[in-house]
Design a protein around this motif. Sequence first.
Motif, short mmCIF file in Angstrom:
data_model
loop_
_atom_site.label_atom_id
_atom_site.label_comp_id
_atom_site.label_asym_id
_atom_site.label_seq_id
_atom_site.Cartn_x
_atom_site.Cartn_y
_atom_site.Cartn_z
N LEU A 1 39.03 -15.97 62.20
CA LEU A 1 37.67 -15.56 62.43
C LEU A 1 36.49 -15.74 61.88
CD1 LEU A 1 36.19 -12.56 63.76
CD2 LEU A 1 37.04 -11.44 61.32
N PHE A 2 36.79 -16.31 60.60
CA PHE A 2 35.32 -16.77 59.35
C PHE A 2 35.41 -17.78 60.10
CE2 PHE A 2 36.36 -13.21 57.03
CZ PHE A 2 35.38 -13.60 56.03
N GLN A 3 36.66 -19.16 60.70
CA GLN A 3 36.36 -20.33 61.47
C GLN A 3 35.90 -20.29 62.41
OE1 GLN A 3 40.66 -21.22 61.26
NE2 GLN A 3 40.15 -22.18 58.70
N GLN A 4 36.27 -19.53 63.64
CA GLN A 4 35.75 -19.61 64.81
C GLN A 4 34.45 -18.96 65.05
OE1 GLN A 4 38.89 -17.95 66.59
NE2 GLN A 4 40.64 -19.36 66.84
N ASP A 5 33.86 -18.49 64.04
CA ASP A 5 32.29 -17.24 63.99
C ASP A 5 31.44 -17.61 63.34
OD1 ASP A 5 30.37 -15.01 65.00
OD2 ASP A 5 31.81 -13.26 65.26
N GLU A 6 30.45 -18.94 63.78
CA GLU A 6 29.53 -18.98 63.05
C GLU A 6 28.32 -17.80 63.13
OE1 GLU A 6 26.60 -21.06 61.09
OE2 GLU A 6 28.56 -21.53 61.22
N THR A 7 28.59 -16.39 63.50
CA THR A 7 27.29 -15.49 63.66
C THR A 7 28.13 -15.13 62.28
OG1 THR A 7 26.85 -15.46 65.65
CG2 THR A 7 26.59 -13.38 64.90
N VAL B 1 43.43 -15.16 46.51
CA VAL B 1 42.18 -16.06 46.76
C VAL B 1 42.01 -17.14 46.18
CG1 VAL B 1 39.43 -15.20 46.48
CG2 VAL B 1 40.65 -13.64 47.72
N ASN B 2 42.46 -17.42 44.49
CA ASN B 2 42.18 -18.22 44.55
C ASN B 2 42.82 -19.51 44.44
OD1 ASN B 2 39.92 -17.43 42.32
ND2 ASN B 2 41.52 -16.67 40.74
N ASP B 3 44.09 -18.90 45.24
CA ASP B 3 45.18 -20.21 45.61
C ASP B 3 44.55 -20.78 47.32
OD1 ASP B 3 47.99 -21.11 44.93
OD2 ASP B 3 48.65 -20.26 47.22
N ARG B 4 43.65 -19.98 47.47
CA ARG B 4 43.60 -20.29 49.33
C ARG B 4 41.77 -20.85 48.57
NH1 ARG B 4 47.24 -18.92 52.86
NH2 ARG B 4 49.35 -19.07 51.30
N LEU B 5 41.49 -20.98 47.51
CA LEU B 5 39.80 -21.37 47.44
C LEU B 5 39.26 -22.40 48.35
CD1 LEU B 5 37.72 -19.73 45.82
CD2 LEU B 5 37.96 -21.53 44.14
N GLU B 6 40.41 -23.99 48.31
CA GLU B 6 40.05 -25.03 49.00
C GLU B 6 39.54 -24.47 50.61
OE1 GLU B 6 41.76 -28.99 50.47
OE2 GLU B 6 42.12 -28.21 48.39
N ASP B 7 40.08 -23.29 51.23
CA ASP B 7 40.30 -22.85 52.43
C ASP B 7 38.64 -22.06 52.87
OD1 ASP B 7 42.58 -23.80 53.58
OD2 ASP B 7 43.54 -22.01 53.32
N LEU B 8 38.68 -21.14 51.63
CA LEU B 8 37.18 -20.43 51.60
C LEU B 8 36.38 -21.19 51.44
CD1 LEU B 8 39.09 -17.44 49.99
CD2 LEU B 8 39.11 -18.43 52.13
N GLU B 9 35.97 -22.07 50.28
CA GLU B 9 35.24 -23.37 50.11
C GLU B 9 34.61 -24.21 51.58
OE1 GLU B 9 34.77 -23.68 45.91
OE2 GLU B 9 36.26 -25.74 46.77
N ALA B 10 35.61 -24.79 52.79
CA ALA B 10 35.27 -25.26 53.64
C ALA B 10 34.68 -24.45 54.57
CB ALA B 10 36.63 -25.33 54.81
N LEU B 11 34.38 -23.01 55.02
CA LEU B 11 34.02 -22.16 55.17
C LEU B 11 32.26 -22.49 55.62
CD1 LEU B 11 35.87 -19.19 55.96
CD2 LEU B 11 36.19 -20.84 57.16
N PHE B 12 31.69 -22.63 53.98
CA PHE B 12 30.33 -22.97 54.07
C PHE B 12 30.12 -24.11 53.91
CE2 PHE B 12 32.23 -19.06 52.89
CZ PHE B 12 31.82 -17.51 53.68
#
Length: 320
Positions: free
Chosen positions: A63-69, A309-320
């Motif tokens: 959902l995050f990856q596909q929704d730039e809005t 959240v900390n374990d997948r931080l690389e995924d989350l940081e890539a969103l922004f």
Amino acid sequence: MKAFAGLVLSLSLALVAGEAQAVTKVPPGNRNVEQPSVPGGSASRTRALSTTYEAKYQRVLRLFQQDETLRSKIRQVSASYGLDPVHMAGAIIGEHTYNVDAYDRLQTYYVKAVSYLSTSFQFAHGGENIATFVGRPEFAECNAVAADSYDLWSCREVVWERDFRGRTVDGRSYPDDRFGAVFFQPFYAGQTFGIGQLNPLTALQMSDLVHQVSGLPKLDASDPQAVYRTIMDPDLTLAYVAATLKTSIDAYRRIAGFDISDNPGVTSTLYNVGNPEQRAYGLKLENSQRAARGEAPRLPEENYYGWLVNDRLEDLEALF
């Protein structure tokens, strides 16, 4: 819990200014090598949906990856509250991984928000609405010291724990349950809403900060439809997500002497468990006792939710 609630209330109501203290920066990453245990309720909900935590995580991540809005909204709101947007993404993704599944499209949240405007319900318990309940003399102390909606509703929550939870008062029995579950979840216990999975009590606590920073109208417990619409509407609720995270960061710096702004796992943990001031006071008390024994202070730690959240931080940081 009641004894600790009394301690927190006395500290809060006395408004005692503590001595200036050095602030310790909490480093990124998990303090626990292995993920802490996930509560049974989360496991049951996941099994009931015939899915897995990993599948739910991947769904909300998409959902995050596909929704730039959505990502753009989070960037803007995070900047207003002085947050790295990863904190907001972590809190939201953790909720949808362990509590509820995410909708595939952001538009679904808007549709759900509108539906609450025509639904008839109130914040009440046993026929006593919340306005009448907090008008009881036990809550007078809160009205006297509250500087804003956060102080007011947090104080009321502590009074509930101290004087009402699991007790019989004036011939009326009150459940041994959280304030938010008893008075603010009219449909079923444990219910949270929207992309941020906020509960109504948290929204009421954050109302003044959100009004100040984002200019949104203040919430009123006597208008529960407006409260529910706010926490369902992404254009409104994201500010409340940010305010909740900001409040936790400020509480841990001010009370416990820890800067948690570089650790999204810790901020997500506090978003999940709530009551950041009480927990900060608890950590401060524990570390005072440790210091008296000559021991090193204990750093804030992540729970199962923050660990992810900390374990997948690389995924989350890539969103922004």
